[in-house]
Scaffold this active site. Structure first.
Site, PDB file in Angstrom:
ATOM      1  N   CYS A   1      92.738  36.254  22.238  1.00 35.87           N
ATOM      2  CA  CYS A   1      91.919  35.482  21.384  1.00 35.87           C
ATOM      3  C   CYS A   1      91.939  35.610  19.760  1.00 35.87           C
ATOM      4  CB  CYS A   1      90.415  35.161  21.814  1.00 35.87           C
ATOM      5  SG  CYS A   1      90.248  33.862  22.996  1.00 35.87           S
TER       6      CYS A   1
ATOM      7  N   ASP B   1      80.569  21.302  23.501  1.00 34.16           N
ATOM      8  CA  ASP B   1      80.588  21.964  25.101  1.00 34.16           C
ATOM      9  C   ASP B   1      81.871  22.522  25.494  1.00 34.16           C
ATOM     10  OD1 ASP B   1      78.371  20.495  25.729  1.00 34.16           O
ATOM     11  OD2 ASP B   1      79.397  18.682  26.640  1.00 34.16           O
ATOM     12  N   ASP B   2      81.908  23.663  26.453  1.00 35.42           N
ATOM     13  CA  ASP B   2      83.036  24.255  26.576  1.00 35.42           C
ATOM     14  C   ASP B   2      84.175  23.490  27.379  1.00 35.42           C
ATOM     15  OD1 ASP B   2      82.297  27.270  26.448  1.00 35.42           O
ATOM     16  OD2 ASP B   2      80.352  26.438  27.361  1.00 35.42           O
TER      17      ASP B   2
ATOM     18  N   SER C   1     107.118  25.756  32.284  1.00 36.71           N
ATOM     19  CA  SER C   1     107.561  27.068  31.728  1.00 36.71           C
ATOM     20  C   SER C   1     108.681  26.657  30.680  1.00 36.71           C
ATOM     21  CB  SER C   1     108.165  27.997  32.817  1.00 36.71           C
ATOM     22  OG  SER C   1     109.195  27.431  33.481  1.00 36.71           O
TER      23      SER C   1
ATOM     24  N   GLY D   1     102.848  22.996  36.837  1.00 36.39           N
ATOM     25  CA  GLY D   1     102.857  23.747  35.651  1.00 36.39           C
ATOM     26  C   GLY D   1     104.187  23.518  34.796  1.00 36.39           C
TER      27      GLY D   1
END
Length: 723
Positions: free
Chosen positions: A402, A432-433, A524, A522
């Site tokens: 992070c 908000d998260d 890649s 996902g």
């Protein structure tokens, strides 16, 4: 650093962080082989230099003075360090098995796992004794015994094994115990008729030295049992001892014989002149775990040290299609034996010497060996262009995790320009998260997060990145549902791509499934560097917990220490203690779903990530229209982080975090850490004041380092630091 234009094509795995491998890592850092990915696997983040063990026992050295920091050394070598114990090698498949981790693939491997001196054949030893090797457990047990002696326990110890190693330990123990308790009762137990059975030339001198040190010698006996009160001999004689050490011989690790690789009758890997395991083209071994079939030698660290350059050259040769060379160990070497106090005995070619000057010589040799791992050469930085555009981002490298996020001020300014959602099924709140979306009458939360590479171990990074992304779901009181994974890996061959993706998916999938979510797809790609991210959904069975509900008087609870940004930044620069980094990465792999459930009654909650504790607390204050007081002393901090912050180590985004969420009051390193970007940080919750301590107790019982760190107060939006 390896040229970015050279893709990775071959995997080299070093199993164990022994002396030979430590030296190979150092040499590799000075001259890496382009295209080779280097991995070292060891159960610990540090590797001991056993030559200084008697000095540690006697109190002449601190423990950290004889530990090689494998985390720092791996960073220097451009290698990934996997902290775990290897339990098997599949030579045909090119895989090693790591306990708790799974399989790691290799093209070329080397084994340097040392030996142990455990005594499984002695009843009670496993429960009440401690082997002199490996050093880690032994040193910890010895330090605990010394604390008991300082508190009044009897200074009684016993050493099983009257060889050179046992003699050194016994005299060192006697010296240290006399310094603490004023007296010592140390017994040296040897099965043979005399101590030092393999060293007749120096036996008389060693016997006299033991007597002078007050060490009681018992020979010609068998040990029947070790108990909590000491040692019981075969004839029933009992020797009182609060500390029992095993130093009776060198034993091979049992798992080596189960690999199918050729071993000696006592379990040591058989290697040829070029240090390759017999019959193997791509598996090497060095150090005490290896038996040199062409030139058998006793188990001694000097041979591992001398073998290291040959091992490095031969590993490079096999990886690059070159020719290996032979290792020719010397026939004899100078043996320097510690005598407890700062005195030593030397033997070579049948001649013996003694005195304090020899201790100084031994100390100088040992420290010279260790300093090469403490003072790693500074690698030349890439030359800056002579002409470039105006603007300066500073000399420090971009942080991982992070710490690489876009500055909060930039992000908030851009997001402020976005119009509110026009769709009625999208429900969001300020700060908000995660987004809340209505799907068929069911409330679903949706969030995404990406992490730039902060460790070469992409399996560990994948697990942490998954838990990091889940933090937003947990913070809103939702239950994880599904995940999409997005992976960028550096340029590498298809074979390495398959291995890398398999590790990433296995670790991420395990973490997500344990939290109740499943990977459903996902994307890649190959890129300049590694990054891993997840888009995660969760289901809400109640109203979402947002940042907008904090009330005056609420207690503020934090479930996890801060300081990960500083530690990761320091590790990138070779400044962090490897044990602190290993402890941090282990902590970041602990899921926080249970913590979120415990805090499900919170008035407001968020997870602390890239904008730091102050930034995320400020988000609660702004959304709730309140202020906060933070008790600086109560904020938990990761080991090593405060000291690094005190000397000025900062993460890339730190200054931007300070500007976005300034605090008043307080100063120093702990205040600086309030702005430290956190990767997979803790839950920050505002709860009823009267419930705070009880919730913290529940959190701690569940394994979280939680604390009440302050309270919500009335006043202008802002954060005041107390203490």
């Amino acid at each position: 650093m390896m040229p970015a234009s050279v893709p990775l094509t071959r995997d080299l795995v070093l199993i164990g962080g022994g002396h030979a491998h430590a030296l190979v890592l150092r040499m590799w850092g000075m001259d890496p082989l382009p295209g080779a990915r280097l991995t070292v696997i060891d159960p610990n983040p540090v590797a001991p230099y056993t030559g200084m063990l008697p000095g540690l026992v006697a109190g002449h050295y601190r423990r950290e003075e004889l530990e090689i920091d494998l985390v720092r050394l791996a960073r220097f070598a451009g290698a990934r360090l996997i902290v775990g114990a290897v339990t098997g090698i599949d030579a045909a498949a090119g895989r090693v098995t790591v306990a708790g981790r799974g399989e790691i693939g290799f093209d070329v491997a080397s084994v340097d796992v040392g030996i142990h001196s455990g005594m499984p054949q002695v009843r009670g030893f496993a429960e009440h004794g401690v082997a002199a090797k490996p050093l880690g457990p032994f040193a910890g047990a010895w330090e605990e015994f010394l604390r008991r002696v300082a508190d009044g326990a009897a200074p009684q110890a016993a050493v099983i094994g009257g060889g050179i190693a046992g003699i050194e330990l016994a005299m060192a123990m006697a010296y240290r115990l006399r310094g603490i308790a004023g007296r010592a009762e140390v017994t040296l137990i040897e099965q043979s008729a005399e101590i030092a059975p393999g060293a007749p030339v120096i036996r008389p001198r060693l016997t006299r030295a033991c007597v002078a040190a007050g060490v009681r010698i018992v020979t010609g006996v068998d040990v029947a049992q070790v108990t909590g009160a000491g040692v019981i001999l075969g004839d029933g004689t009992e020797i009182a001892a609060g500390f029992v050490a095993g130093a009776a011989g060198a034993r091979a690790h049992g798992w080596l014989a189960k690999t199918g690789l050729p071993v000696t009758a006592d379990g040591f890997l058989r290697v040829g002149a070029d240090l390759r395991v017999e019959g193997q083209e791509a598996i090497f071994a060095a150090g005490d775990c290896a038996h040199l079939t062409h030139a058998p030698r006793p188990k001694a660290g000097v041979y591992a040290v001398r073998a290291a350059p040959v091992l490095r050259d031969n590993l490079r040769a096999v990886l690059s299609g070159g020719t290996t060379r032979a290792f020719h160990p010397q026939r004899d070497y100078l043996k320097l034996i510690s005598l407890g106090e700062k005195s030593a005995l030397a033997e070579k070619m049948g001649m013996a010497f003694g005195g304090r000057l020899l201790w100084r010589l031994k100390d100088r040799i040992d420290r010279k060996f260790m300093v090469q791992f403490g003072d790693l050469p500074a690698m030349a930085a890439a030359e800056a262009p002579r002409l470039r555009a105006l603007g300066d981002l500073g000399p420090e490298p971009l942080c991982g995790g992070c710490g690489a996020k876009v500055a909060p001020g930039v992000l908030s300014e851009v997001l402020a320009q976005e119009r509110p959602p026009a769709r009625a099924d999208i429900v969001t709140g300020p700060g908000d998260d995660a987004a809340v979306i209505m799907v068929g009458g069911v409330r679903q939360v949706l969030t995404t997060d990406h992490l730039r590479g902060f460790t070469e171990d992409l399996g560990v990074m994948a697990r942490i990145a998954a838990l990091h992304a889940l933090g937003d779901v947990w913070a809103m009181g939702a239950k994880p549902q599904a995940a999409l994974v997005s992976v960028t890996v550096p340029r590498m061959s298809e074979g390495l791509q398959a291995r890398t993706m398999a590790e990433i998916m296995a670790q991420a999938g395990e973490a997500l499934r344990a939290s109740g979510a499943e990977i459903v797809g996902g994307h890649s790609t190959l890129g300049a560097e590694a990054s891993i991210g997840f888009t995660v959904t969760g289901l809400l069975e109640r109203d979402a917990i947002t940042v907008a509900g904090a009330r005056v008087g609420d207690a503020l609870i934090l479930t996890r220490p801060i300081g990960s940004g500083v530690l990761l930044a320091a590790e990138m620069r070779g400044l962090a203690d490897g044990r602190d980094i290993a402890a941090l990465l282990a902590a970041l792999q602990v899921p926080q779903g249970v913590a979120a459930e415990i805090l499900s009654g919170a008035h407001a909650m968020t997870d602390v990530t890239g904008f730091g504790l102050a930034g995320h607390l400020m988000a609660i204050c702004r959304a709730s229209g309140v202020a906060a007081e933070v008790d600086l002393a109560a904020v938990p901090v990761y080991a090593g982080a405060e000291a690094l912050a005190a000397v000025g180590v900062r993460s890339t985004i730190w200054a931007a975090n300070v500007a976005a969420a300034p605090v008043t009051g307080g100063a120093g390193a702990r205040v600086a850490l309030l702005h430290d970007p956190q990767t997979a940080g803790g839950m920050l919750a505002a709860v009823k004041a009267e419930a705070g301590e009880g919730l913290v107790q529940q959190l701690q019982a569940a394994g979280h380092a939680a604390a009440v760190i302050g309270r919500v107060v009335a006043g202008p939006v802002g954060i005041v630091v107390k203490g």
